[in-house]
Design a protein around this motif. Structure first.
Motif, PDB file in Angstrom:
ATOM      1  N   GLN A   1      -2.940  19.651  -3.839  1.00 48.93           N
ATOM      2  CA  GLN A   1      -2.413  18.486  -3.465  1.00 48.93           C
ATOM      3  C   GLN A   1      -3.273  17.470  -2.985  1.00 48.93           C
ATOM      4  O   GLN A   1      -4.041  17.933  -2.037  1.00 48.93           O
ATOM      5  CB  GLN A   1      -1.332  18.656  -2.559  1.00 48.93           C
ATOM      6  CG  GLN A   1      -0.209  19.741  -3.258  1.00 48.93           C
ATOM      7  CD  GLN A   1       0.932  20.196  -2.117  1.00 48.93           C
ATOM      8  OE1 GLN A   1       0.512  20.603  -1.326  1.00 48.93           O
ATOM      9  NE2 GLN A   1       2.188  19.785  -2.460  1.00 48.93           N
ATOM     10  N   ILE A   2      -2.915  16.250  -3.032  1.00 51.65           N
ATOM     11  CA  ILE A   2      -3.627  15.123  -2.628  1.00 51.65           C
ATOM     12  C   ILE A   2      -2.767  14.264  -1.689  1.00 51.65           C
ATOM     13  O   ILE A   2      -1.676  14.084  -1.916  1.00 51.65           O
ATOM     14  CB  ILE A   2      -4.213  14.195  -3.681  1.00 51.65           C
ATOM     15  CG1 ILE A   2      -5.358  15.114  -4.473  1.00 51.65           C
ATOM     16  CG2 ILE A   2      -4.805  12.844  -2.883  1.00 51.65           C
ATOM     17  CD1 ILE A   2      -5.850  14.074  -5.455  1.00 51.65           C
ATOM     18  N   LEU A   3      -3.207  14.104  -0.323  1.00 52.21           N
ATOM     19  CA  LEU A   3      -2.412  13.161   0.573  1.00 52.21           C
ATOM     20  C   LEU A   3      -2.572  11.718   0.192  1.00 52.21           C
ATOM     21  O   LEU A   3      -3.577  11.185   0.186  1.00 52.21           O
ATOM     22  CB  LEU A   3      -2.941  13.463   1.956  1.00 52.21           C
ATOM     23  CG  LEU A   3      -2.089  12.848   2.952  1.00 52.21           C
ATOM     24  CD1 LEU A   3      -0.795  13.629   3.128  1.00 52.21           C
ATOM     25  CD2 LEU A   3      -2.826  13.163   4.401  1.00 52.21           C
ATOM     26  N   LEU A   4      -1.567  10.913   0.100  1.00 55.04           N
ATOM     27  CA  LEU A   4      -1.387   9.649  -0.170  1.00 55.04           C
ATOM     28  C   LEU A   4      -0.560   8.922   0.922  1.00 55.04           C
ATOM     29  O   LEU A   4       0.525   9.417   1.319  1.00 55.04           O
ATOM     30  CB  LEU A   4      -0.589   9.202  -1.637  1.00 55.04           C
ATOM     31  CG  LEU A   4      -1.593   9.696  -2.743  1.00 55.04           C
ATOM     32  CD1 LEU A   4      -0.734   9.368  -3.935  1.00 55.04           C
ATOM     33  CD2 LEU A   4      -2.832   9.317  -2.943  1.00 55.04           C
ATOM     34  N   CYS A   5      -0.774   7.501   1.063  1.00 57.36           N
ATOM     35  CA  CYS A   5      -0.071   6.908   2.039  1.00 57.36           C
ATOM     36  C   CYS A   5       0.686   5.719   1.205  1.00 57.36           C
ATOM     37  O   CYS A   5       0.046   5.104   0.341  1.00 57.36           O
ATOM     38  CB  CYS A   5      -1.193   6.077   2.944  1.00 57.36           C
ATOM     39  SG  CYS A   5      -2.258   7.293   3.912  1.00 57.36           S
ATOM     40  N   LYS A   6       2.022   5.344   1.860  1.00 59.13           N
ATOM     41  CA  LYS A   6       2.661   4.268   1.161  1.00 59.13           C
ATOM     42  C   LYS A   6       2.439   2.988   2.101  1.00 59.13           C
ATOM     43  O   LYS A   6       2.731   3.213   3.378  1.00 59.13           O
ATOM     44  CB  LYS A   6       4.006   4.693   1.104  1.00 59.13           C
ATOM     45  CG  LYS A   6       5.033   3.766   0.575  1.00 59.13           C
ATOM     46  CD  LYS A   6       6.383   4.191   0.268  1.00 59.13           C
ATOM     47  CE  LYS A   6       7.034   3.691  -0.817  1.00 59.13           C
ATOM     48  NZ  LYS A   6       8.478   4.182  -0.876  1.00 59.13           N
ATOM     49  N   ARG A   7       1.926   2.061   1.480  1.00 57.35           N
ATOM     50  CA  ARG A   7       1.244   1.151   2.452  1.00 57.35           C
ATOM     51  C   ARG A   7       2.501   0.329   3.019  1.00 57.35           C
ATOM     52  O   ARG A   7       3.632  -0.198   2.692  1.00 57.35           O
ATOM     53  CB  ARG A   7       0.693  -0.025   1.540  1.00 57.35           C
ATOM     54  CG  ARG A   7      -0.503   0.618   0.924  1.00 57.35           C
ATOM     55  CD  ARG A   7      -1.282  -0.569   0.094  1.00 57.35           C
ATOM     56  NE  ARG A   7      -1.575  -1.827   0.632  1.00 57.35           N
ATOM     57  CZ  ARG A   7      -2.647  -1.850   1.466  1.00 57.35           C
ATOM     58  NH1 ARG A   7      -3.534  -1.097   1.577  1.00 57.35           N
ATOM     59  NH2 ARG A   7      -2.912  -3.091   2.046  1.00 57.35           N
TER      60      ARG A   7
END
Length: 193
Positions: free
Chosen positions: A54-60
């Protein structure tokens, strides 16, 4: 640029002697003001357990592209290395504790005067939280990444390269280093890449 940062007099756009490009030049003290590309540096934080990656993404939480998903990244500060910038941005935007790996991608974004660098990274734990510039932070598998809601072409390109290399890694290869030019502009809200 309108005024000289050395003496506060007006500047003009001109090609200085011995140069080949227009630069802002002070009409009073003759200081030439060079403007160079900015570095945007970040990481590809991964968590892998029982064969699932899994890859960690950020919601701007900021413009441009408020509400769209991105890898943790931002402008490099003076007096820090690119590695330190990647680590700092990941901590600031995702509250994540990472082990930084090698440089994975270098993306030239000439039309906005930027170069984006992304490092491979491994999450040390699942103790992460949205920072002040993020609305949310989540782990995604390749199948669940919100591909149509990614913030920038460089994020999409980096993720596509990452998953292509991931296939090679499963077959006994390694992650490569990728240097590419990204000429696609940001899309209008609701318009997919």
């Amino acid at each position: 640029m309108k005024f000289c940062s050395e003496c506060a007099h007006p500047v003009v756009l001109a090609i200085p002697e011995g140069d080949n490009r227009p630069r802002y030049v002070c009409t009073h003290c003759a200081t030439v003001h060079y403007q160079n590309p900015k570095l945007v540096v970040g990481s590809i934080p991964v968590w892998e357990r029982d064969g699932e990656l899994q890859i960690l993404l950020c919601k701007r939480a900021i413009e441009p592209r408020y509400g769209y998903w991105t890898l943790p990244a931002g402008f490099m500060e003076n007096e820090e290395t690119t590695e330190q910038a990647a680590q700092r941005e990941t901590e600031e935007e995702a509250g994540a504790n990472i082990e930084l790996g090698p440089l994975f991608s270098l993306l030239n974004v000439a039309h906005v005067h930027q170069v984006h660098l992304f490092y491979l990274a491994r999450l040390r734990d699942l103790d992460y939280a949205a920072g002040i510039e993020s609305l949310d932070v989540q782990l995604f598998t390749e199948a669940t990444i919100p591909w149509d809601d990614l913030a920038f072409p460089t994020i999409r390109t980096t993720l596509e390269l990452f998953f292509a290399d991931r296939i090679k890694v499963r077959e006994g290869g390694d992650f490569g280093f990728h240097s590419v030019a990204v000429n696609r502009p940001m899309m209008a809200p609701g318009e997919p890449y």
